[in-house]
Write an enzyme that holds these catalytic residues in place. Sequence first.
Site, PDB file in Angstrom:
ATOM      1  N   ILE A  46      79.872  -4.900  42.773  1.00 50.35           N
ATOM      2  CA  ILE A  46      81.227  -5.377  43.074  1.00 50.35           C
ATOM      3  C   ILE A  46      82.206  -4.730  42.091  1.00 50.35           C
ATOM      4  O   ILE A  46      82.018  -4.810  40.873  1.00 50.35           O
ATOM      5  CB  ILE A  46      81.294  -6.907  42.988  1.00 50.35           C
ATOM      6  CG1 ILE A  46      80.328  -7.540  44.001  1.00 50.35           C
ATOM      7  CG2 ILE A  46      82.719  -7.400  43.264  1.00 50.35           C
ATOM      8  CD1 ILE A  46      80.238  -9.047  43.913  1.00 50.35           C
TER       9      ILE A  46
ATOM     10  N   ASN B 212      86.334 -12.424  36.800  1.00 49.11           N
ATOM     11  CA  ASN B 212      85.937 -13.506  35.893  1.00 49.11           C
ATOM     12  C   ASN B 212      87.032 -13.794  34.868  1.00 49.11           C
ATOM     13  O   ASN B 212      87.347 -14.958  34.568  1.00 49.11           O
ATOM     14  CB  ASN B 212      84.633 -13.143  35.167  1.00 49.11           C
ATOM     15  CG  ASN B 212      83.404 -13.420  36.022  1.00 49.11           C
ATOM     16  OD1 ASN B 212      83.421 -14.299  36.884  1.00 49.11           O
ATOM     17  ND2 ASN B 212      82.346 -12.668  35.799  1.00 49.11           N
TER      18      ASN B 212
ATOM     19  N   GLU C 185      76.557  -8.686  38.908  1.00 51.20           N
ATOM     20  CA  GLU C 185      77.229  -8.405  40.177  1.00 51.20           C
ATOM     21  C   GLU C 185      76.570  -7.241  40.918  1.00 51.20           C
ATOM     22  O   GLU C 185      77.154  -6.674  41.853  1.00 51.20           O
ATOM     23  CB  GLU C 185      78.710  -8.097  39.943  1.00 51.20           C
ATOM     24  CG  GLU C 185      79.010  -6.790  39.233  1.00 51.20           C
ATOM     25  CD  GLU C 185      79.016  -6.906  37.711  1.00 51.20           C
ATOM     26  OE1 GLU C 185      79.657  -6.060  37.067  1.00 51.20           O
ATOM     27  OE2 GLU C 185      78.379  -7.834  37.176  1.00 51.20           O
TER      28      GLU C 185
END
Length: 536
Positions: free
Chosen positions: A274, A281, A316
């Site tokens: 990603i 975050n 991710e």
Amino acid sequence: MDRYEKYRQHFLKNIRKRLEEWENVDEIGHQDVYRLLHSIAGTAAMIGMHDIGNYARKLMEQWGENEEKKWKASDVKERLAPLFQLCYEQQIGDVSQGEQGTKQGDEPTVLLIDDDPSFLMYVKEHLEQNGWYVVAIADPVKAVASFYDVRPDCVVIDIHMQTKTGFEVLTFLKEKLKQQFVPMVMVSIDDRKETRMKSYEMGADDFIPKPFDIDEFIVRIHRQLERKQLIDELLLLDELTHVYNRKYLKQAYEQLKSDWHRTHEPFCLAVLDIDHFKRVNDQYGHLIGDVVLKQFAQFLKTNVRAYDIVIRFGGEEFIVLLPATDASEAFLVFDRLREQFERIPFQSGDTTFSCTFSTGIVEVNDPSKPIGYWIELADSALYEAKNTGRNCVVLAKQQKASYRRTVKVAIVDDDAIVRAIVADVVQKMFAKEKVALDLRAFKDGEQFITSEWHRGKESCLVILDGVMPKMDGLEVLQQLRSQKDSSRYKVIMLTARKSEHDIARALELGADDYITKPFKLLELEARIRHMLKRMN
């Protein structure tokens, strides 16, 4: 027998004769086809076969009379296949495809190991009525050798067998299954405490004394299948995203390696990451980051094929394994997914945002190399994708060109109508597969056995009728199993519903599966699919 029965038999005999003539030619004249349809339409209604007559008349209208062209024999057979199916239904019963319970080829698999064919037949029939695919093997040595091809979800083992005891089979399988959980159920007429204790001490998951109530047996097998599903999910699923975790990666790769050695079909490994996930975050918080991860994982599971494998590799980063897929096909898949995913909105309070991902793909065409080698190549392609603006798909450097396998399928049956409809099932089925089909039909066992076509090193699936002139199916099976390379042949027997003795003998001789006539075409297709998974 009604007054028209002898005329119907003569009518079907004439159709078989014409089909046999067409099996030996490459082209068929338009007028020859029209004349056959005209004859069928005119006769069928007179002898009470109205469905056949009406369909033949409909084909006549579509076909047209005044043409002089030649047709490929394969095209003619394909267009007339529904008519042949109606003839088959008239001959030996309904083969309706609409019944409930028809298997699709992806059911849980139960492996039965017992040298009593009567027991195998009885249990197999009842378990399959419950919707499972059942492989019944009378020879425990063959069962052990076939284990990796069958890939069962549950194994039922009789303790007392002649060539190898059930305890020996259990010990072997438990030793080989250190990285997997497959429930083992022991059955025996010996219900002594010490026998039960020994079964559990050696790792059996259940012990069921013979004779047993079949309803209770089915419930206990169902419970073991549920346990397997639950344990697989607990051990191998990522807690956050509910896709596989990295523990499953080695096992999945080993399975694809095994498939490659059978099929020589390439498969692809894709590494996905990603884009700018740390920014998500930092800006929206880790809870929102977790939401993005979960939705991304579910997006992948929903939009790849059912047999593609999605794994959360860490953080991710995800890995997707795509069986029977070359690099160009994988590129199109992930480029489409990339465009779809960037349009998905995510919400954090009043703020709406979107995410993208980058992908590196490698085509695996030499599984002798460890999985780390391929991950490194895909990772390098991913690094290139990140350095060229992200939100894109990059292929790793190409390796040697891969090649597709050819599958040989033999239909051995003395009934030309059966040969025609089974051939149509197989051809339509393989039209959806990424393999080449080499299909041959044989009118009796002797013609098949003496043919050089099935010699060589390639695997061969044989759909074999049990009762034929000159050399019947059991004789053919016995000859195949006496050859040094007998493991090349997978055999599905076609048997009459009342031929319990023939079924038992077929299992003793090593038939891989059987299906009783009259059969549903989707049922036959499902059994062929299962058998192709096992072919080596």
